[in-house]
Design a protein around this motif. Structure first.
Motif, PDB file in Angstrom:
ATOM      1  N   TRP A  72      23.470  -0.883  28.195  1.00 52.11           N
ATOM      2  CA  TRP A  72      22.626  -0.880  27.004  1.00 52.11           C
ATOM      3  C   TRP A  72      23.489  -0.757  25.740  1.00 52.11           C
ATOM      4  CZ3 TRP A  72      18.102  -2.827  26.949  1.00 52.11           C
ATOM      5  CH2 TRP A  72      17.157  -2.604  27.947  1.00 52.11           C
ATOM      6  N   GLY A  73      24.551   0.061  25.785  1.00 50.29           N
ATOM      7  CA  GLY A  73      25.422   0.197  24.621  1.00 50.29           C
ATOM      8  C   GLY A  73      26.141  -1.095  24.277  1.00 50.29           C
ATOM      9  N   LEU A  74      26.644  -1.792  25.293  1.00 46.89           N
ATOM     10  CA  LEU A  74      27.299  -3.076  25.065  1.00 46.89           C
ATOM     11  C   LEU A  74      26.319  -4.098  24.493  1.00 46.89           C
ATOM     12  CD1 LEU A  74      29.388  -3.202  28.368  1.00 46.89           C
ATOM     13  CD2 LEU A  74      30.315  -2.958  26.053  1.00 46.89           C
ATOM     14  N   LEU A  75      25.098  -4.106  25.008  1.00 45.38           N
ATOM     15  CA  LEU A  75      24.074  -5.019  24.487  1.00 45.38           C
ATOM     16  C   LEU A  75      23.708  -4.674  23.047  1.00 45.38           C
ATOM     17  CD1 LEU A  75      21.661  -5.412  27.544  1.00 45.38           C
ATOM     18  CD2 LEU A  75      23.204  -7.136  26.594  1.00 45.38           C
ATOM     19  N   THR A  76      23.709  -3.389  22.723  1.00 46.94           N
ATOM     20  CA  THR A  76      23.395  -2.976  21.354  1.00 46.94           C
ATOM     21  C   THR A  76      24.435  -3.498  20.381  1.00 46.94           C
ATOM     22  OG1 THR A  76      22.263  -0.980  22.120  1.00 46.94           O
ATOM     23  CG2 THR A  76      23.024  -0.992  19.841  1.00 46.94           C
ATOM     24  N   ASP A  77      25.715  -3.372  20.716  1.00 44.43           N
ATOM     25  CA  ASP A  77      26.773  -3.882  19.842  1.00 44.43           C
ATOM     26  C   ASP A  77      26.709  -5.404  19.716  1.00 44.43           C
ATOM     27  OD1 ASP A  77      27.760  -1.377  19.282  1.00 44.43           O
ATOM     28  OD2 ASP A  77      29.296  -1.418  20.840  1.00 44.43           O
ATOM     29  N   ARG A  78      26.184  -6.075  20.737  1.00 44.28           N
ATOM     30  CA  ARG A  78      26.103  -7.538  20.701  1.00 44.28           C
ATOM     31  C   ARG A  78      24.826  -8.024  20.019  1.00 44.28           C
ATOM     32  NH1 ARG A  78      28.422 -11.795  23.464  1.00 44.28           N
ATOM     33  NH2 ARG A  78      29.716 -10.343  24.634  1.00 44.28           N
ATOM     34  N   TRP A  79      23.680  -7.437  20.357  1.00 45.33           N
ATOM     35  CA  TRP A  79      22.383  -7.909  19.867  1.00 45.33           C
ATOM     36  C   TRP A  79      21.897  -7.182  18.620  1.00 45.33           C
ATOM     37  CZ3 TRP A  79      19.337  -7.932  25.150  1.00 45.33           C
ATOM     38  CH2 TRP A  79      19.830  -8.969  25.953  1.00 45.33           C
ATOM     39  N   GLY A  80      22.280  -5.909  18.460  1.00 36.40           N
ATOM     40  CA  GLY A  80      21.760  -5.094  17.370  1.00 36.40           C
ATOM     41  C   GLY A  80      20.817  -4.019  17.881  1.00 36.40           C
ATOM     42  N   ASP A  81      20.496  -3.081  16.985  1.00 37.61           N
ATOM     43  CA  ASP A  81      19.700  -1.922  17.366  1.00 37.61           C
ATOM     44  C   ASP A  81      18.238  -2.273  17.648  1.00 37.61           C
ATOM     45  OD1 ASP A  81      22.082  -0.691  16.358  1.00 37.61           O
ATOM     46  OD2 ASP A  81      21.172  -0.762  14.367  1.00 37.61           O
ATOM     47  N   ARG A  82      17.657  -3.102  16.783  1.00 39.69           N
ATOM     48  CA  ARG A  82      16.220  -3.364  16.829  1.00 39.69           C
ATOM     49  C   ARG A  82      15.759  -3.974  18.154  1.00 39.69           C
ATOM     50  NH1 ARG A  82      11.935  -4.491  13.170  1.00 39.69           N
ATOM     51  NH2 ARG A  82      10.627  -6.251  13.818  1.00 39.69           N
ATOM     52  N   PRO A  83      16.346  -5.093  18.618  1.00 38.70           N
ATOM     53  CA  PRO A  83      15.847  -5.678  19.872  1.00 38.70           C
ATOM     54  C   PRO A  83      16.030  -4.768  21.081  1.00 38.70           C
ATOM     55  CG  PRO A  83      17.825  -6.825  19.123  1.00 38.70           C
ATOM     56  CD  PRO A  83      17.393  -5.943  18.005  1.00 38.70           C
ATOM     57  N   VAL A  84      17.102  -3.995  21.104  1.00 33.03           N
ATOM     58  CA  VAL A  84      17.334  -3.099  22.240  1.00 33.03           C
ATOM     59  C   VAL A  84      16.308  -1.964  22.253  1.00 33.03           C
ATOM     60  CG1 VAL A  84      18.943  -1.428  23.222  1.00 33.03           C
ATOM     61  CG2 VAL A  84      19.771  -3.662  22.483  1.00 33.03           C
ATOM     62  N   LEU A  85      16.041  -1.387  21.078  1.00 33.98           N
ATOM     63  CA  LEU A  85      15.046  -0.316  21.020  1.00 33.98           C
ATOM     64  C   LEU A  85      13.656  -0.820  21.425  1.00 33.98           C
ATOM     65  CD1 LEU A  85      16.004   1.653  17.779  1.00 33.98           C
ATOM     66  CD2 LEU A  85      15.966   2.536  20.113  1.00 33.98           C
ATOM     67  N   LEU A  86      13.264  -1.978  20.915  1.00 33.53           N
ATOM     68  CA  LEU A  86      11.940  -2.510  21.233  1.00 33.53           C
ATOM     69  C   LEU A  86      11.814  -2.842  22.711  1.00 33.53           C
ATOM     70  CD1 LEU A  86      11.264  -4.810  18.135  1.00 33.53           C
ATOM     71  CD2 LEU A  86      10.391  -2.518  18.585  1.00 33.53           C
ATOM     72  N   THR A  87      12.843  -3.465  23.269  1.00 30.75           N
ATOM     73  CA  THR A  87      12.809  -3.811  24.694  1.00 30.75           C
ATOM     74  C   THR A  87      12.774  -2.560  25.561  1.00 30.75           C
ATOM     75  OG1 THR A  87      14.043  -5.855  24.272  1.00 30.75           O
ATOM     76  CG2 THR A  87      14.024  -5.029  26.534  1.00 30.75           C
ATOM     77  N   GLY A  88      13.643  -1.615  25.257  1.00 31.10           N
ATOM     78  CA  GLY A  88      13.734  -0.415  26.081  1.00 31.10           C
ATOM     79  C   GLY A  88      12.486   0.446  26.029  1.00 31.10           C
ATOM     80  N   LEU A  89      11.989   0.711  24.819  1.00 34.65           N
ATOM     81  CA  LEU A  89      10.820   1.583  24.687  1.00 34.65           C
ATOM     82  C   LEU A  89       9.566   0.926  25.272  1.00 34.65           C
ATOM     83  CD1 LEU A  89      11.456   2.940  21.085  1.00 34.65           C
ATOM     84  CD2 LEU A  89      11.469   4.295  23.182  1.00 34.65           C
ATOM     85  N   GLY A  90       9.410  -0.367  25.038  1.00 34.68           N
ATOM     86  CA  GLY A  90       8.242  -1.064  25.571  1.00 34.68           C
ATOM     87  C   GLY A  90       8.215  -1.069  27.090  1.00 34.68           C
ATOM     88  N   SER A  91       9.363  -1.384  27.694  1.00 30.52           N
ATOM     89  CA  SER A  91       9.412  -1.431  29.159  1.00 30.52           C
ATOM     90  C   SER A  91       9.303  -0.035  29.771  1.00 30.52           C
ATOM     91  CB  SER A  91      10.706  -2.117  29.611  1.00 30.52           C
ATOM     92  OG  SER A  91      11.852  -1.441  29.112  1.00 30.52           O
ATOM     93  N   THR A  92       9.804   0.989  29.085  1.00 35.19           N
ATOM     94  CA  THR A  92       9.657   2.363  29.583  1.00 35.19           C
ATOM     95  C   THR A  92       8.191   2.770  29.602  1.00 35.19           C
ATOM     96  OG1 THR A  92      11.835   2.954  28.705  1.00 35.19           O
ATOM     97  CG2 THR A  92      10.351   4.759  29.242  1.00 35.19           C
ATOM     98  N   ALA A  93       7.455   2.393  28.559  1.00 32.83           N
ATOM     99  CA  ALA A  93       6.021   2.692  28.524  1.00 32.83           C
ATOM    100  C   ALA A  93       5.293   2.034  29.694  1.00 32.83           C
ATOM    101  CB  ALA A  93       5.425   2.226  27.193  1.00 32.83           C
ATOM    102  N   VAL A  94       5.655   0.792  30.002  1.00 30.40           N
ATOM    103  CA  VAL A  94       5.032   0.087  31.133  1.00 30.40           C
ATOM    104  C   VAL A  94       5.349   0.793  32.449  1.00 30.40           C
ATOM    105  CG1 VAL A  94       5.015  -2.082  32.451  1.00 30.40           C
ATOM    106  CG2 VAL A  94       4.986  -2.139  29.941  1.00 30.40           C
ATOM    107  N   ALA A  95       6.602   1.241  32.624  1.00 25.43           N
ATOM    108  CA  ALA A  95       6.996   1.930  33.849  1.00 25.43           C
ATOM    109  C   ALA A  95       6.231   3.246  34.017  1.00 25.43           C
ATOM    110  CB  ALA A  95       8.500   2.197  33.841  1.00 25.43           C
ATOM    111  N   LEU A  96       5.999   3.962  32.921  1.00 23.88           N
ATOM    112  CA  LEU A  96       5.265   5.218  33.004  1.00 23.88           C
ATOM    113  C   LEU A  96       3.791   4.991  33.328  1.00 23.88           C
ATOM    114  CD1 LEU A  96       6.978   7.027  30.017  1.00 23.88           C
ATOM    115  CD2 LEU A  96       6.960   7.847  32.376  1.00 23.88           C
TER     116      LEU A  96
END
Length: 435
Positions: A72-96
């Motif tokens: 996730w850290g490597l992807l953040t440096d490559r893609w930026g903060d916004r897409p990683v946060l949105l992807t991670g938080l959204g998918s975590t909500a679905v898993a819960l």
């Protein structure tokens, strides 16, 4: 770093909105990974687990975070903060939500251990996105004079979420069940994703300065190849072991050994989390002003060694008579709470030191490395505690916590001569690049 097309329209104060979104993201996930262990006694009963299995299950979320943090850290440096946060938080909500549907015990139904373990592991894998992404956002929006305070405020999200979890989740699990608990956690992740969507963007491009050149010189080889970064990463991880011992089995210790009730246990855990939150903000501001991060980290490590050793001695002195003495029970509660605060107070300062060493453009990777170390320890600690209990009981658990703090000190705080030599090399590299 490519700026957002809207970044030029942001006022200088927008950085505080970015920080607020980062705090919300970390707090939402912290309610899950720090709060679920607060229901350990209820989980043990509801899922019909023994201590060894309980430790394994509680550690699986930490294992998922540890495995996913660096990617996730490597992807953040490559893609930026916004897409990683949105992807991670959204998918975590679905898993819960999935856990609420299929991994919660109900009337006459106890889900298999595989469903519970897989669900917590998946939540850890997906939720690991928030740490590096929100940390990189802080490093890119705040300048050097404010980063210690900003990063420490961001780090308050962990004890803040843990405090909310300790206060709310046992009540929810006891009165409404674990399905409602997982549903509540999903809602918190969804709300924090909405905040990230509204506020987290790339900052305006700053003019190239000498500080920028130095930061690039520091991070030229990359954090993965920097021995100094690895030393701090290992030190951060090892010093987290006593913290996770308190967070994962502190409730069990107070219940089984201290014979404390649910109200006392909840109050102790809330005090620990709120105290850690206050100390993180204070320490970030204080070390920004005094520029004494290494000295502060050394003091926190040394005090943690003493406090956990004292807790072990008190447990040995109490023996089996703790239930007969109100003074002993109070002393156990107070010492556990103070130890938990001390061993949780240093995070913002250490993460700022690490991110500064790596450089803002590589902060996502460096913070991912640190969080991989942290949550690998988060997996190992609750898994190991039942085995230590079987060997020599709670004194061995708290002595091991003290020993971990002792081992972490020289890693987290390098010797002054080593640090000076490293700073000279950085300065020379920056000077050669500027000429």
């Amino acid at each position: 770093m490519t700026p957002s097309p809207h970044s030029s329209s942001f006022s200088p104060r927008h950085r505080w909105k970015v920080l607020a979104a980062g705090v919300a993201a970390n707090a939402a996930f912290s309610v899950a990974f720090s709060g679920i262990p607060m229901t350990a006694v209820l989980m043990r009963t509801g899922y019909q687990l023994d201590n060894a299995t309980l430790g394994l299950v509680l550690g699986l979320m930490g294992l998922g975070i540890a495995v996913s943090e660096l990617p996730w850290g490597l992807l953040t440096d490559r893609w930026g903060d916004r897409p990683v946060l949105l992807t991670g938080l959204g998918s975590t909500a679905v898993a819960l939500v999935a856990m609420a549907l299929w991994a919660a015990p109900g009337a006459g139904h106890i889900p298999g251990l595989g469903w519970l373990g897989a669900g917590l592991l998946l939540v850890g894998l997906l939720g690991g996105s928030v740490n590096g992404a929100s940390g990189r956002a802080v490093m890119t929006w705040f300048d050097a004079g404010e980063r210690g305070l900003a990063m420490s405020i961001r780090q308050t999200a962990v004890p803040m979420g843990g405090g909310i979890g300790a206060l709310v989740l046992p009540f929810v699990a006891l009165h409404f069940g674990f399905a409602a608990l997982y549903g509540l956690l999903a809602l918190l992740c969804a709300l924090s994703a909405a905040m990230s969507w509204a506020w987290v963007h790339e900052p305006p491009v700053a003019p190239r300065t000498k500080a920028t050149a130095e930061a690039r010189a520091v991070s030229k080889s990359g954090p993965l190849r920097d021995a100094r970064v690895w030393r701090i990463v290992l030190g951060i991880g090892i010093l987290c072991a006593p913290q996770f011992a308190v967070l994962s089995f502190g409730t069990v210790f107070l219940h089984d050994f201290g014979h404390a009730g649910l109200a006392t246990i909840t109050a102790t855990m809330v005090f620990t989390q709120v105290g850690a939150m206050v100390m993180r903000v204070w320490s970030g501001r204080w070390t920004d002003r005094r520029r004494n991060r290494p000295a502060y980290l050394r003091a926190c490590g040394a005090l943690s060694v003493l406090l956990f050793a004292a807790l072990a001695v008190l447990v040995m002195a109490a023996g089996t008579h703790v239930a007969d003495s109100l003074a002993l029970r109070i002393a156990l509660v107070v010492l556990l709470g103070v130890s938990g605060v001390c061993v949780s107070a240093w995070h913002g300062v250490a993460y700022t030191e690490l991110a500064t060493l790596a450089g803002a453009s590589r902060a996502g990777t460096a913070l991912g490395m640190a969080n991989t170390s942290v949550f690998l320890v988060c997996f190992i600690t609750p898994f190991s505690i039942p085995h230590l209990l079987a060997l020599q009981g709670w004194p061995l658990v708290w002595l091991a916590a003290s020993a971990c703090a002792l081992v972490a000190m020289p890693l987290l705080v390098p010797r002054p001569d080593t640090a000076a030599t490293a700073d000279q090399k950085v300065a020379k590299t920056a000077l050669s690049r500027s000429t």
